[in-house]
Write an enzyme that holds these catalytic residues in place. Structure first.
Site, mmCIF file in Angstrom:
data_model
loop_
_atom_site.group_PDB
_atom_site.id
_atom_site.type_symbol
_atom_site.label_atom_id
_atom_site.label_comp_id
_atom_site.label_asym_id
_atom_site.label_seq_id
_atom_site.Cartn_x
_atom_site.Cartn_y
_atom_site.Cartn_z
ATOM 1 N N GLU A 1 29.293 37.839 41.417
ATOM 2 C CA GLU A 1 29.086 36.577 42.132
ATOM 3 C C GLU A 1 29.689 36.577 43.541
ATOM 4 O OE1 GLU A 1 30.410 33.368 39.622
ATOM 5 O OE2 GLU A 1 28.970 33.820 38.038
ATOM 6 N N GLU B 1 25.595 36.448 32.388
ATOM 7 C CA GLU B 1 26.451 35.340 31.939
ATOM 8 C C GLU B 1 25.583 34.127 31.672
ATOM 9 O OE1 GLU B 1 29.773 34.062 34.398
ATOM 10 O OE2 GLU B 1 30.338 36.143 34.775
HETATM 11 O O1 IFM Z 1 34.222 31.552 34.275
HETATM 12 C C1 IFM Z 1 33.245 31.800 35.233
HETATM 13 C C2 IFM Z 1 33.098 33.287 35.453
HETATM 14 O O2 IFM Z 1 34.285 33.888 35.830
HETATM 15 C C3 IFM Z 1 32.081 33.555 36.548
HETATM 16 N N1 IFM Z 1 30.868 32.859 36.284
HETATM 17 C C4 IFM Z 1 30.919 31.455 35.951
HETATM 18 C C5 IFM Z 1 31.914 31.246 34.818
HETATM 19 C C6 IFM Z 1 31.977 29.753 34.438
HETATM 20 O O3 IFM Z 1 32.371 28.988 35.525
#
Ligand code: IFM
Length: 446
Positions: free
Chosen positions: A171, A351
């Site tokens: 990210e 994710e």
């Molecule tokens: O916890 C975070 C993760 O570290 C990165 N992506 C989003 C998740 C939820 O906010």
């Protein structure tokens, strides 16, 4: 079959099912065995930055409790585990000596999971940059590209052949925009020019690292993970439509265009004016390396408005504890759009998950909202597959309740509940559902 009824058998046999975590969010042991401070250690110490004034000193104590967490991963029945390496744990100042004790920790975890048939997907940078590198300007300093490339090469040399994939950065939008423009994440800077320069260096270091790791003979699939979401105009007003197009440029095209087309989008470049980054000749060619996979982190969709306040409640959809609208169709749309516009060779959902308030009662966490969220997003992933998108993996975020950055420990994303006092782990009903979903061995057992 309704959209919420989904079976593992609707997916190809080789589809990868996993769970994900990140180093700072679970490891704790912030100064054990030679680990150096990260920017998140520093940031947490600043009053008012973390909602519950907590830090990552203990987190889930994964650094010592990892055998139990390995058992949990195996118990779930997933095929894959996505995790990150803490750069300051293996190279305390980010550019000097390697910390063998740090590498030994990851060696133990990788060994234990490999022995039990779990494939490992490693992220090199899930935000916990060595503080010593921040003291030199962090990602706004071009020198970090060289330091990161050396770190990546060392990891590939030591572990490459034992990993199923290597992701450079998790990210970059969050790192740069929340960390260097909005200042609400580490390192807490509020400067748009620095943020845009940080984005460029993150992308450049990604390309440099891929080149360097491949030049060592490492053939492990390599890529990057982006947080992406579809963006809709808040109304038909042409100003809202134009704002949505610009926001899409800032959040999606500013990353996807250089990675997959070797150029920054012109409309966003013009909008940035003097805030645009310094880009040297050859940088964009380096960024547009061949990526073996693109990881997508999806949680919600977004709306853009040119001025009128917009309220998530107006959608009528459920909202998570983070205030994020539950919108599974957005994942299908996003995957289809990425496939149409950029054609990544492999697309993985790296994710996906939801924070909801949980109650642990008599050893049970009946987290029906999280269970439905995960089930419906798996169905949304399947809908993209049916439309011809080569989605190859789904990783639930997260294995454990953990340190949710500026929100501290109050927001729980885990499939497994963690009591942060006792460190007791309890499988939530969402975990039991995922386990059952993965256990289905034939259509008859659906
Ligand atoms: O916890 C975070 C993760 O570290 C990165 N992506 C989003 C998740 C939820 O906010």
């Amino acid at each position: 079959m309704s959209s919420t009824e989904i079976s593992r058998h609707q997916f190809p046999d080789h589809f990868t099912w996993g769970v994900a975590t990140s180093s700072f969010q679970i490891e704790g042991a912030h100064n054990s065995d030679g680990k150096g401070p990260s920017i998140w250690d520093t940031f947490c110490a600043i009053e008012g930055k973390i909602a519950d004034a907590s830090n990552g000193h203990r987190a889930c104590e994964h650094y010592t409790r990892w055998p139990e967490d390995v058992d949990l991963i195996c118990q779930l029945g997933v095929k894959a585990y996505r995790f990150s390496m803490s750069w300051p744990r293996v190279q305390p100042d980010g550019q000097g000596a390697w910390n063998e004790a740090g590498f030994a920790f990851y060696d133990r975890v990788i060994h234990a999971l490999t022995e039990r048939g779990i494939e490992l997907h490693l992220t090199l940078n899930h935000w916990d940059l060595p503080q010593a590198l921040q003291d030199q300007g962090g990602w706004a300093n071009r020198d970090l590209c060289e330091h990161f490339t050396r770190y990546a090469s060392e990891v590939a040399r030591r572990f490459g052949s034992r990993l199923a994939s290597i992701c450079t950065h998790n990210e970059p939008w969050v790192i740069a925009i929340l960390g260097y423009e909005q200042g609400i994440f580490a390192p807490g800077i509020e400067s748009r020019p620095q943020a845009m320069q940080a984005v460029h260096h993150l992308l450049l270091s990604h390309g440099m690292a891929l080149q360097a790791m491949r030049s060592l003979g490492c053939t492990t699939p390599m890529g990057i993970v982006l947080n992406l979401s579809p963006i809709y105009p808040a109304s038909d007003d042409p100003k809202d439509v134009a704002k949505a197009r610009l926001d899409d440029g800032l959040i999606l095209r500013w990353y996807m265009d250089p990675l997959y087309r070797g150029e920054y989008p012109q409309d966003v470049w013009a909008h940035l004016g003097t805030d645009a980054p310094v880009v040297l000749p050859g940088d964009l060619d380096t960024i547009a390396q061949h990526h073996d996979f693109l990881g997508v982190n999806y949680y919600t969709r977004n709306f853009s408005s040119s001025g009128n306040p917009w309220d998530v409640a107006s959608t009528g959809n459920q909202v998570t504890d983070m205030g994020w609208e539950v919108y599974p169709q957005g994942l299908t749309e996003l995957l289809c759009r990425l496939h149409t516009d950029y054609q990544p060779e492999r697309l993985w959902v790296t994710e996906n998950g939801a924070a909801f308030k949980d109650d642990l009662v008599a050893g049970v966490v009946n987290d029906s909202a999280r269970l439905a969220y995960i089930r419906d997003h798996i169905a949304a992933t399947h809908a993209a597959l049916v439309q011809g998108v080569p989605v190859g993996a789904y990783f639930a975020w997260s294995l454990l309740d953990n340190f949710e950055w500026a929100s501290g420990y109050a927001k729980r994303f885990g499939l497994v509940h963690v009591d942060f006092e006792t460190q007791k782990r309890t499988l939530k009903n969402s975990a039991l559902w995922y386990q059952q979903f993965l256990r289905e061995t034939s259509r008859g057992s659906d």
